[in-house]
Design a protein around this motif. Structure first.
Motif, PDB file in Angstrom:
ATOM      1  N   TRP A 188      -6.073   2.633 -27.624  1.00 30.95           N
ATOM      2  CA  TRP A 188      -6.638   1.813 -26.496  1.00 30.95           C
ATOM      3  C   TRP A 188      -5.507   1.582 -25.366  1.00 30.95           C
ATOM      4  O   TRP A 188      -5.652   1.107 -24.349  1.00 30.95           O
ATOM      5  CB  TRP A 188      -6.326   0.259 -27.008  1.00 30.95           C
ATOM      6  N   MET A 189      -4.262   2.312 -25.525  1.00 30.42           N
ATOM      7  CA  MET A 189      -3.401   2.294 -24.555  1.00 30.42           C
ATOM      8  C   MET A 189      -3.420   3.455 -23.631  1.00 30.42           C
ATOM      9  O   MET A 189      -3.496   4.671 -24.186  1.00 30.42           O
ATOM     10  CB  MET A 189      -1.760   2.127 -24.943  1.00 30.42           C
ATOM     11  N   TYR A 190      -3.201   3.291 -22.344  1.00 28.60           N
ATOM     12  CA  TYR A 190      -3.264   4.653 -21.261  1.00 28.60           C
ATOM     13  C   TYR A 190      -1.714   5.342 -21.878  1.00 28.60           C
ATOM     14  O   TYR A 190      -0.778   4.704 -22.364  1.00 28.60           O
ATOM     15  CB  TYR A 190      -3.003   4.228 -20.051  1.00 28.60           C
ATOM     16  N   GLY A 191      -1.808   6.786 -21.407  1.00 25.45           N
ATOM     17  CA  GLY A 191      -0.472   7.541 -21.756  1.00 25.45           C
ATOM     18  C   GLY A 191       0.317   7.087 -20.483  1.00 25.45           C
ATOM     19  O   GLY A 191      -0.147   6.468 -19.659  1.00 25.45           O
ATOM     20  N   ASP A 192       1.482   7.533 -20.854  1.00 29.23           N
ATOM     21  CA  ASP A 192       2.668   7.537 -19.951  1.00 29.23           C
ATOM     22  C   ASP A 192       2.271   8.309 -18.585  1.00 29.23           C
ATOM     23  O   ASP A 192       2.260   9.638 -18.958  1.00 29.23           O
ATOM     24  CB  ASP A 192       3.998   7.524 -20.495  1.00 29.23           C
ATOM     25  N   PRO A 193       2.127   7.769 -17.423  1.00 32.01           N
ATOM     26  CA  PRO A 193       1.641   8.678 -16.490  1.00 32.01           C
ATOM     27  C   PRO A 193       2.974   9.709 -16.094  1.00 32.01           C
ATOM     28  O   PRO A 193       2.625  10.725 -15.712  1.00 32.01           O
ATOM     29  CB  PRO A 193       1.343   7.719 -15.243  1.00 32.01           C
ATOM     30  N   GLU A 194       4.194   9.366 -16.550  1.00 33.73           N
ATOM     31  CA  GLU A 194       5.169  10.380 -16.125  1.00 33.73           C
ATOM     32  C   GLU A 194       5.390  11.284 -17.303  1.00 33.73           C
ATOM     33  O   GLU A 194       6.130  12.263 -17.419  1.00 33.73           O
ATOM     34  CB  GLU A 194       6.650   9.584 -16.237  1.00 33.73           C
ATOM     35  N   HIS A 200      14.239  23.490 -22.404  1.00 35.58           N
ATOM     36  CA  HIS A 200      14.538  24.928 -21.652  1.00 35.58           C
ATOM     37  C   HIS A 200      15.785  24.675 -20.646  1.00 35.58           C
ATOM     38  O   HIS A 200      15.877  25.734 -20.030  1.00 35.58           O
ATOM     39  CB  HIS A 200      13.293  24.939 -20.607  1.00 35.58           C
ATOM     40  N   ASP A 201      16.399  23.898 -21.089  1.00 35.77           N
ATOM     41  CA  ASP A 201      17.852  23.653 -20.198  1.00 35.77           C
ATOM     42  C   ASP A 201      17.618  23.645 -18.836  1.00 35.77           C
ATOM     43  O   ASP A 201      18.127  24.365 -18.152  1.00 35.77           O
ATOM     44  CB  ASP A 201      18.851  24.924 -20.788  1.00 35.77           C
ATOM     45  N   VAL A 202      16.754  22.813 -18.151  1.00 44.11           N
ATOM     46  CA  VAL A 202      16.121  22.608 -17.091  1.00 44.11           C
ATOM     47  C   VAL A 202      16.467  21.051 -16.810  1.00 44.11           C
ATOM     48  O   VAL A 202      16.485  20.400 -18.105  1.00 44.11           O
ATOM     49  CB  VAL A 202      15.147  23.147 -16.433  1.00 44.11           C
ATOM     50  N   ASP A 203      16.076  20.533 -15.482  1.00 44.68           N
ATOM     51  CA  ASP A 203      16.056  19.127 -15.419  1.00 44.68           C
ATOM     52  C   ASP A 203      14.737  18.776 -15.576  1.00 44.68           C
ATOM     53  O   ASP A 203      13.915  19.305 -15.079  1.00 44.68           O
ATOM     54  CB  ASP A 203      16.526  18.873 -13.877  1.00 44.68           C
ATOM     55  N   PRO A 204      14.658  17.310 -15.950  1.00 42.99           N
ATOM     56  CA  PRO A 204      13.113  16.969 -15.929  1.00 42.99           C
ATOM     57  C   PRO A 204      12.348  16.954 -14.878  1.00 42.99           C
ATOM     58  O   PRO A 204      11.278  17.174 -14.897  1.00 42.99           O
ATOM     59  CB  PRO A 204      13.365  15.915 -16.495  1.00 42.99           C
ATOM     60  N   ALA A 205      13.202  17.151 -13.691  1.00 43.45           N
ATOM     61  CA  ALA A 205      12.598  17.170 -12.261  1.00 43.45           C
ATOM     62  C   ALA A 205      11.961  18.541 -11.990  1.00 43.45           C
ATOM     63  O   ALA A 205      11.066  18.781 -11.071  1.00 43.45           O
ATOM     64  CB  ALA A 205      13.519  16.736 -11.143  1.00 43.45           C
ATOM     65  N   ASN A 206      12.366  19.581 -12.930  1.00 45.68           N
ATOM     66  CA  ASN A 206      11.848  20.599 -13.015  1.00 45.68           C
ATOM     67  C   ASN A 206      10.515  20.993 -13.722  1.00 45.68           C
ATOM     68  O   ASN A 206      10.106  22.225 -13.667  1.00 45.68           O
ATOM     69  CB  ASN A 206      12.631  21.806 -13.318  1.00 45.68           C
ATOM     70  N   ILE A 207      10.219  19.929 -14.304  1.00 44.77           N
ATOM     71  CA  ILE A 207       8.965  20.135 -15.371  1.00 44.77           C
ATOM     72  C   ILE A 207       7.681  19.264 -14.965  1.00 44.77           C
ATOM     73  O   ILE A 207       7.891  17.809 -14.536  1.00 44.77           O
ATOM     74  CB  ILE A 207       9.282  19.714 -16.717  1.00 44.77           C
ATOM     75  N   VAL A 208       6.677  19.617 -14.673  1.00 38.91           N
ATOM     76  CA  VAL A 208       5.294  18.632 -14.635  1.00 38.91           C
ATOM     77  C   VAL A 208       4.326  19.043 -15.634  1.00 38.91           C
ATOM     78  O   VAL A 208       4.238  20.237 -15.884  1.00 38.91           O
ATOM     79  CB  VAL A 208       4.715  18.871 -13.271  1.00 38.91           C
ATOM     80  N   VAL A 209       4.046  17.875 -16.439  1.00 39.63           N
ATOM     81  CA  VAL A 209       3.111  18.025 -17.532  1.00 39.63           C
ATOM     82  C   VAL A 209       1.481  17.772 -17.008  1.00 39.63           C
ATOM     83  O   VAL A 209       1.517  16.808 -16.066  1.00 39.63           O
ATOM     84  CB  VAL A 209       3.419  16.912 -18.627  1.00 39.63           C
ATOM     85  N   ARG A 227      -3.344  10.124 -24.583  1.00 41.31           N
ATOM     86  CA  ARG A 227      -1.796   9.652 -24.936  1.00 41.31           C
ATOM     87  C   ARG A 227      -1.456  10.348 -26.338  1.00 41.31           C
ATOM     88  O   ARG A 227      -0.183  10.558 -26.620  1.00 41.31           O
ATOM     89  CB  ARG A 227      -2.405   7.955 -25.434  1.00 41.31           C
ATOM     90  N   SER A 228      -2.516  10.529 -27.082  1.00 42.48           N
ATOM     91  CA  SER A 228      -2.118  10.829 -28.678  1.00 42.48           C
ATOM     92  C   SER A 228      -1.701  12.544 -28.364  1.00 42.48           C
ATOM     93  O   SER A 228      -0.959  12.944 -29.221  1.00 42.48           O
ATOM     94  CB  SER A 228      -3.298  11.216 -29.520  1.00 42.48           C
ATOM     95  N   ALA A 229      -2.129  13.018 -27.468  1.00 42.02           N
ATOM     96  CA  ALA A 229      -1.818  14.589 -27.236  1.00 42.02           C
ATOM     97  C   ALA A 229      -0.273  14.692 -26.667  1.00 42.02           C
ATOM     98  O   ALA A 229       0.354  15.516 -27.101  1.00 42.02           O
ATOM     99  CB  ALA A 229      -2.504  15.148 -25.961  1.00 42.02           C
ATOM    100  N   GLN A 230       0.143  13.584 -25.981  1.00 44.66           N
ATOM    101  CA  GLN A 230       1.461  13.469 -25.496  1.00 44.66           C
ATOM    102  C   GLN A 230       2.366  13.580 -26.332  1.00 44.66           C
ATOM    103  O   GLN A 230       3.219  14.336 -26.656  1.00 44.66           O
ATOM    104  CB  GLN A 230       1.671  12.534 -24.624  1.00 44.66           C
ATOM    105  N   GLY A 231       2.180  12.763 -27.590  1.00 47.96           N
ATOM    106  CA  GLY A 231       2.839  12.660 -28.602  1.00 47.96           C
ATOM    107  C   GLY A 231       2.884  13.814 -29.795  1.00 47.96           C
ATOM    108  O   GLY A 231       4.033  14.099 -30.110  1.00 47.96           O
ATOM    109  N   ALA A 232       1.589  14.322 -29.876  1.00 45.96           N
ATOM    110  CA  ALA A 232       1.669  15.516 -30.809  1.00 45.96           C
ATOM    111  C   ALA A 232       2.393  16.627 -30.145  1.00 45.96           C
ATOM    112  O   ALA A 232       2.842  17.563 -30.779  1.00 45.96           O
ATOM    113  CB  ALA A 232       0.111  15.735 -30.823  1.00 45.96           C
ATOM    114  N   ALA A 233       2.328  16.917 -28.903  1.00 50.88           N
ATOM    115  CA  ALA A 233       3.086  18.160 -28.107  1.00 50.88           C
ATOM    116  C   ALA A 233       4.477  17.803 -28.452  1.00 50.88           C
ATOM    117  O   ALA A 233       5.323  18.699 -28.619  1.00 50.88           O
ATOM    118  CB  ALA A 233       2.643  17.937 -26.639  1.00 50.88           C
ATOM    119  N   LEU A 234       4.925  16.741 -28.201  1.00 50.17           N
ATOM    120  CA  LEU A 234       6.599  16.412 -28.662  1.00 50.17           C
ATOM    121  C   LEU A 234       6.802  16.810 -29.795  1.00 50.17           C
ATOM    122  O   LEU A 234       7.677  17.242 -30.237  1.00 50.17           O
ATOM    123  CB  LEU A 234       6.645  14.770 -28.235  1.00 50.17           C
TER     124      LEU A 234
END
Lengths: 367, 367
Positions: free
Chosen positions: B62-68, B80-89, B256-263
């Motif tokens: 029922w909750m939206y996923g985290d947009p970030e 990957h030893d990079v900064d989070p600002a180097n990654i877009v999901v 949302r579930s996919a975000q958690g599963a990928a993690l």
């Protein structure tokens, strides 16, 4: 060693987001919200059949979803008594609004919406170079006559109308929308966003021929069906228009489990009816809490209620900030005069109690 | 009463799809496939931890996923030893390629790819008005030198290279890609599609400074991680480029579930290693089946194998049709001379046996 050459449009766009997510606020605060009442999510949750469908699909996640969303689309067609060719399933209404803007809007094209209506629509229109023309709300309702008059004045390609409206929760009768169709200027498409329509009173849904080329209507499983996290929406319209989405959409963009869960949710109309009943009770509860605190709840045809203290935007913002500081996630309209209100999503009694406990503390600290 | 006014570009686009899904074929046949070996899905499936994460997240839909996609993006950054600002999901590599095309490509812009490489990239480029220039494969490998020479010749804004390659399964050493970076023309961005790289031999991943403005690399949870139906991909590149995605992406587009599963999948590198081992064994099994039937399996750095009978496209198509008719879903390259092959996805022994049973029947019927 130079960087990429962006389009002129991409260079001109800001890196802003339509909404900051509650998780972002939680990370900034260092603790989670106690009540999540800001995003009009459906805290009552989806049908247990939808959850069961998710769970049974979990081991199948290695497979791509059906790019045609065939089973869901056909079930929706039967439900709405239209042809499957009149329906396109997409990644929420947000995704579908993006596709629609891409099909219709190019540099300098005029688009009309209400000042303070859904910002994600504006985001997509601007993202394809459209020029937004905004008309004021009238008594906290989107003003159909003014929208269509503006559309004619600026030769708009799209005019947006949410029924029921977000963020005010007001609605028009479907018959009034149908009566207005003939006033849509030639070559202008009415984007009828019905994200909340299942929660609205009888008679809110507009009844018209689905092959009418002047309207596209959008629906979602995010609100009444309680599956915002699944990202399943759909658009209904004339075949030509719906087929056009196939030219540009991300064909394999749908989450497979979400397709099955939406199908299961659709099949459980008894749960949906029960949710609508619970939401109605929660609207009353919010109205009571507002009244108890000297505020006014606006009538709502949605799963949220705009609460008015009859003061200005900064004052409403201070109420919102106080609630957020006490762990109650709420949002508020962006634009005056609607921003005299805060907007509270419906939810179970436990959430309502948290809100009821926090609000008087917030008001006491302000006065 | 007229219809909507589409953009000139939308009017010019065909309503074709990059791929027909296996479900569409199953509906046409009237029965399901016995073995699903055509879409390079990972039949070995995702980590049990990923499935457990899905299941535990199901009631939270029922909750939206985290947009970030904050947590996933930060975990990927650490990995990957990079900064989070180097990654877009984003919604799979498909979704990210669409966003990238939108940022870079406008009417008439030149883009370079290999003739017969990933059609969805071409779909997105054409969908934003780009003009595709294609160079031939060289010995069933994408030809880095020819790609970059063509990019210089046509002043390309994007050049696409999949490493490993799909549909041939070939690969280049990462060092060879790094060596080629200086030959990228000014203002051209290398789109390095590494969808299959986890399955490739050591040394396939290119090692370079993530802030290099000449490259963007794309990864996915659809292949080695076994979560195609979840729609989770990510792009890594210079901050300026990655930040640009925030101008146009569907911020609330992630399930949302996919975000958690990928993690959870990312955290289970032991499972990933085991999958890579199983895939390698399956590649050998496919090669053995090919050999037993007088065909040649091409070397593969992916979870699929191109099988060659040294004849032409129509002949390979007749093998494919015979397999499909016997319930074995496979695909084949689109373009000569690669279309002399069929392409078979790896899978458990049961699937391999079904393929091994069907292939000689198909060949016997043809000869």
């Amino acid at each position: 060693m130079t960087g990429p050459r962006y389009t002129r449009l991409a260079q001109s766009l800001p890196s802003t987001v339509p909404f900051v997510g509650p998780e972002t606020q939680e990370r900034a605060m260092g603790h989670p919200f106690k009540a999540r009442l800001g995003a009009n999510e459906n805290i009552f949750g989806p049908s247990p059949k939808a959850i069961a469908a998710l769970t049974s699909a979990d081991p199948d996640i290695w497979m791509y979803g059906d790019p045609e969303s065939h089973d869901l689309r056909h079930a929706l067609a039967a439900f709405h008594d239209v042809d499957p060719a009149n329906i396109v399933v997409g990644e929420g209404i947000d995704g579908l609004l993006g596709y629609l803007a891409r099909l219709i809007v190019e540099d300098g094209d005029a688009v009309v919406t209400s000042d303070g209506a859904y910002p994600t629509f504006n985001y997509h229109v601007a993202g394809f170079g459209g020029v937004l023309h905004k008309v004021p709300y009238a008594q906290d309702h989107e003003d159909i006559g003014a929208l269509l008059a503006k559309a004619a004045e600026v030769d708009a390609k799209l005019v947006y109308l949410a029924n029921p409206d977000n963020p005010m929760g007001s609605h028009h009768r479907g018959a009034d929308i149908v009566a207005a169709l003939d006033a849509i200027p030639d070559g202008c498409l009415l984007v009828l966003d019905e994200a909340y329509v299942e929660l609205a009173p009888e008679g809110t849904q507009a009844e018209y021929d689905i092959e009418d080329p002047r309207v596209i209507r959008m629906r979602t499983f995010s609100k009444a069906y309680g599956m915002a996290g699944a990202r399943v929406g759909y658009a209904m319209g004339a075949r030509d228009l719906i087929t056009s989405f196939d030219k540009i959409r991300n064909h394999f963009g749908m989450n497979r489990s979400a397709q099955g869960a939406a199908l299961a949710a659709l099949s459980d109309q008894a749960w949906l009816a029960d949710t609508c009943h619970k939401v109605a009770l929660s609207r009353d509860a919010i109205a009571k809490i507002a009244q108890d605190n000297g505020l006014t709840a606006l009538p709502s045809a949605t799963n949220f209620v705009a609460i008015d203290r009859g003061r200005d935007g900064p004052y409403a913002k201070s109420i919102l900030d106080g609630l957020v500081a006490r762990g109650i996630f709420v949002r508020m309209p962006f634009v005056a005069p609607q921003n005299r209100c805060i907007r509270v999503s419906c939810g179970p009694a436990e959430e309502m109690t948290k809100f009821a406990d926090a609000l008087p503390q917030v008001l006491a600290a302000l006065d």
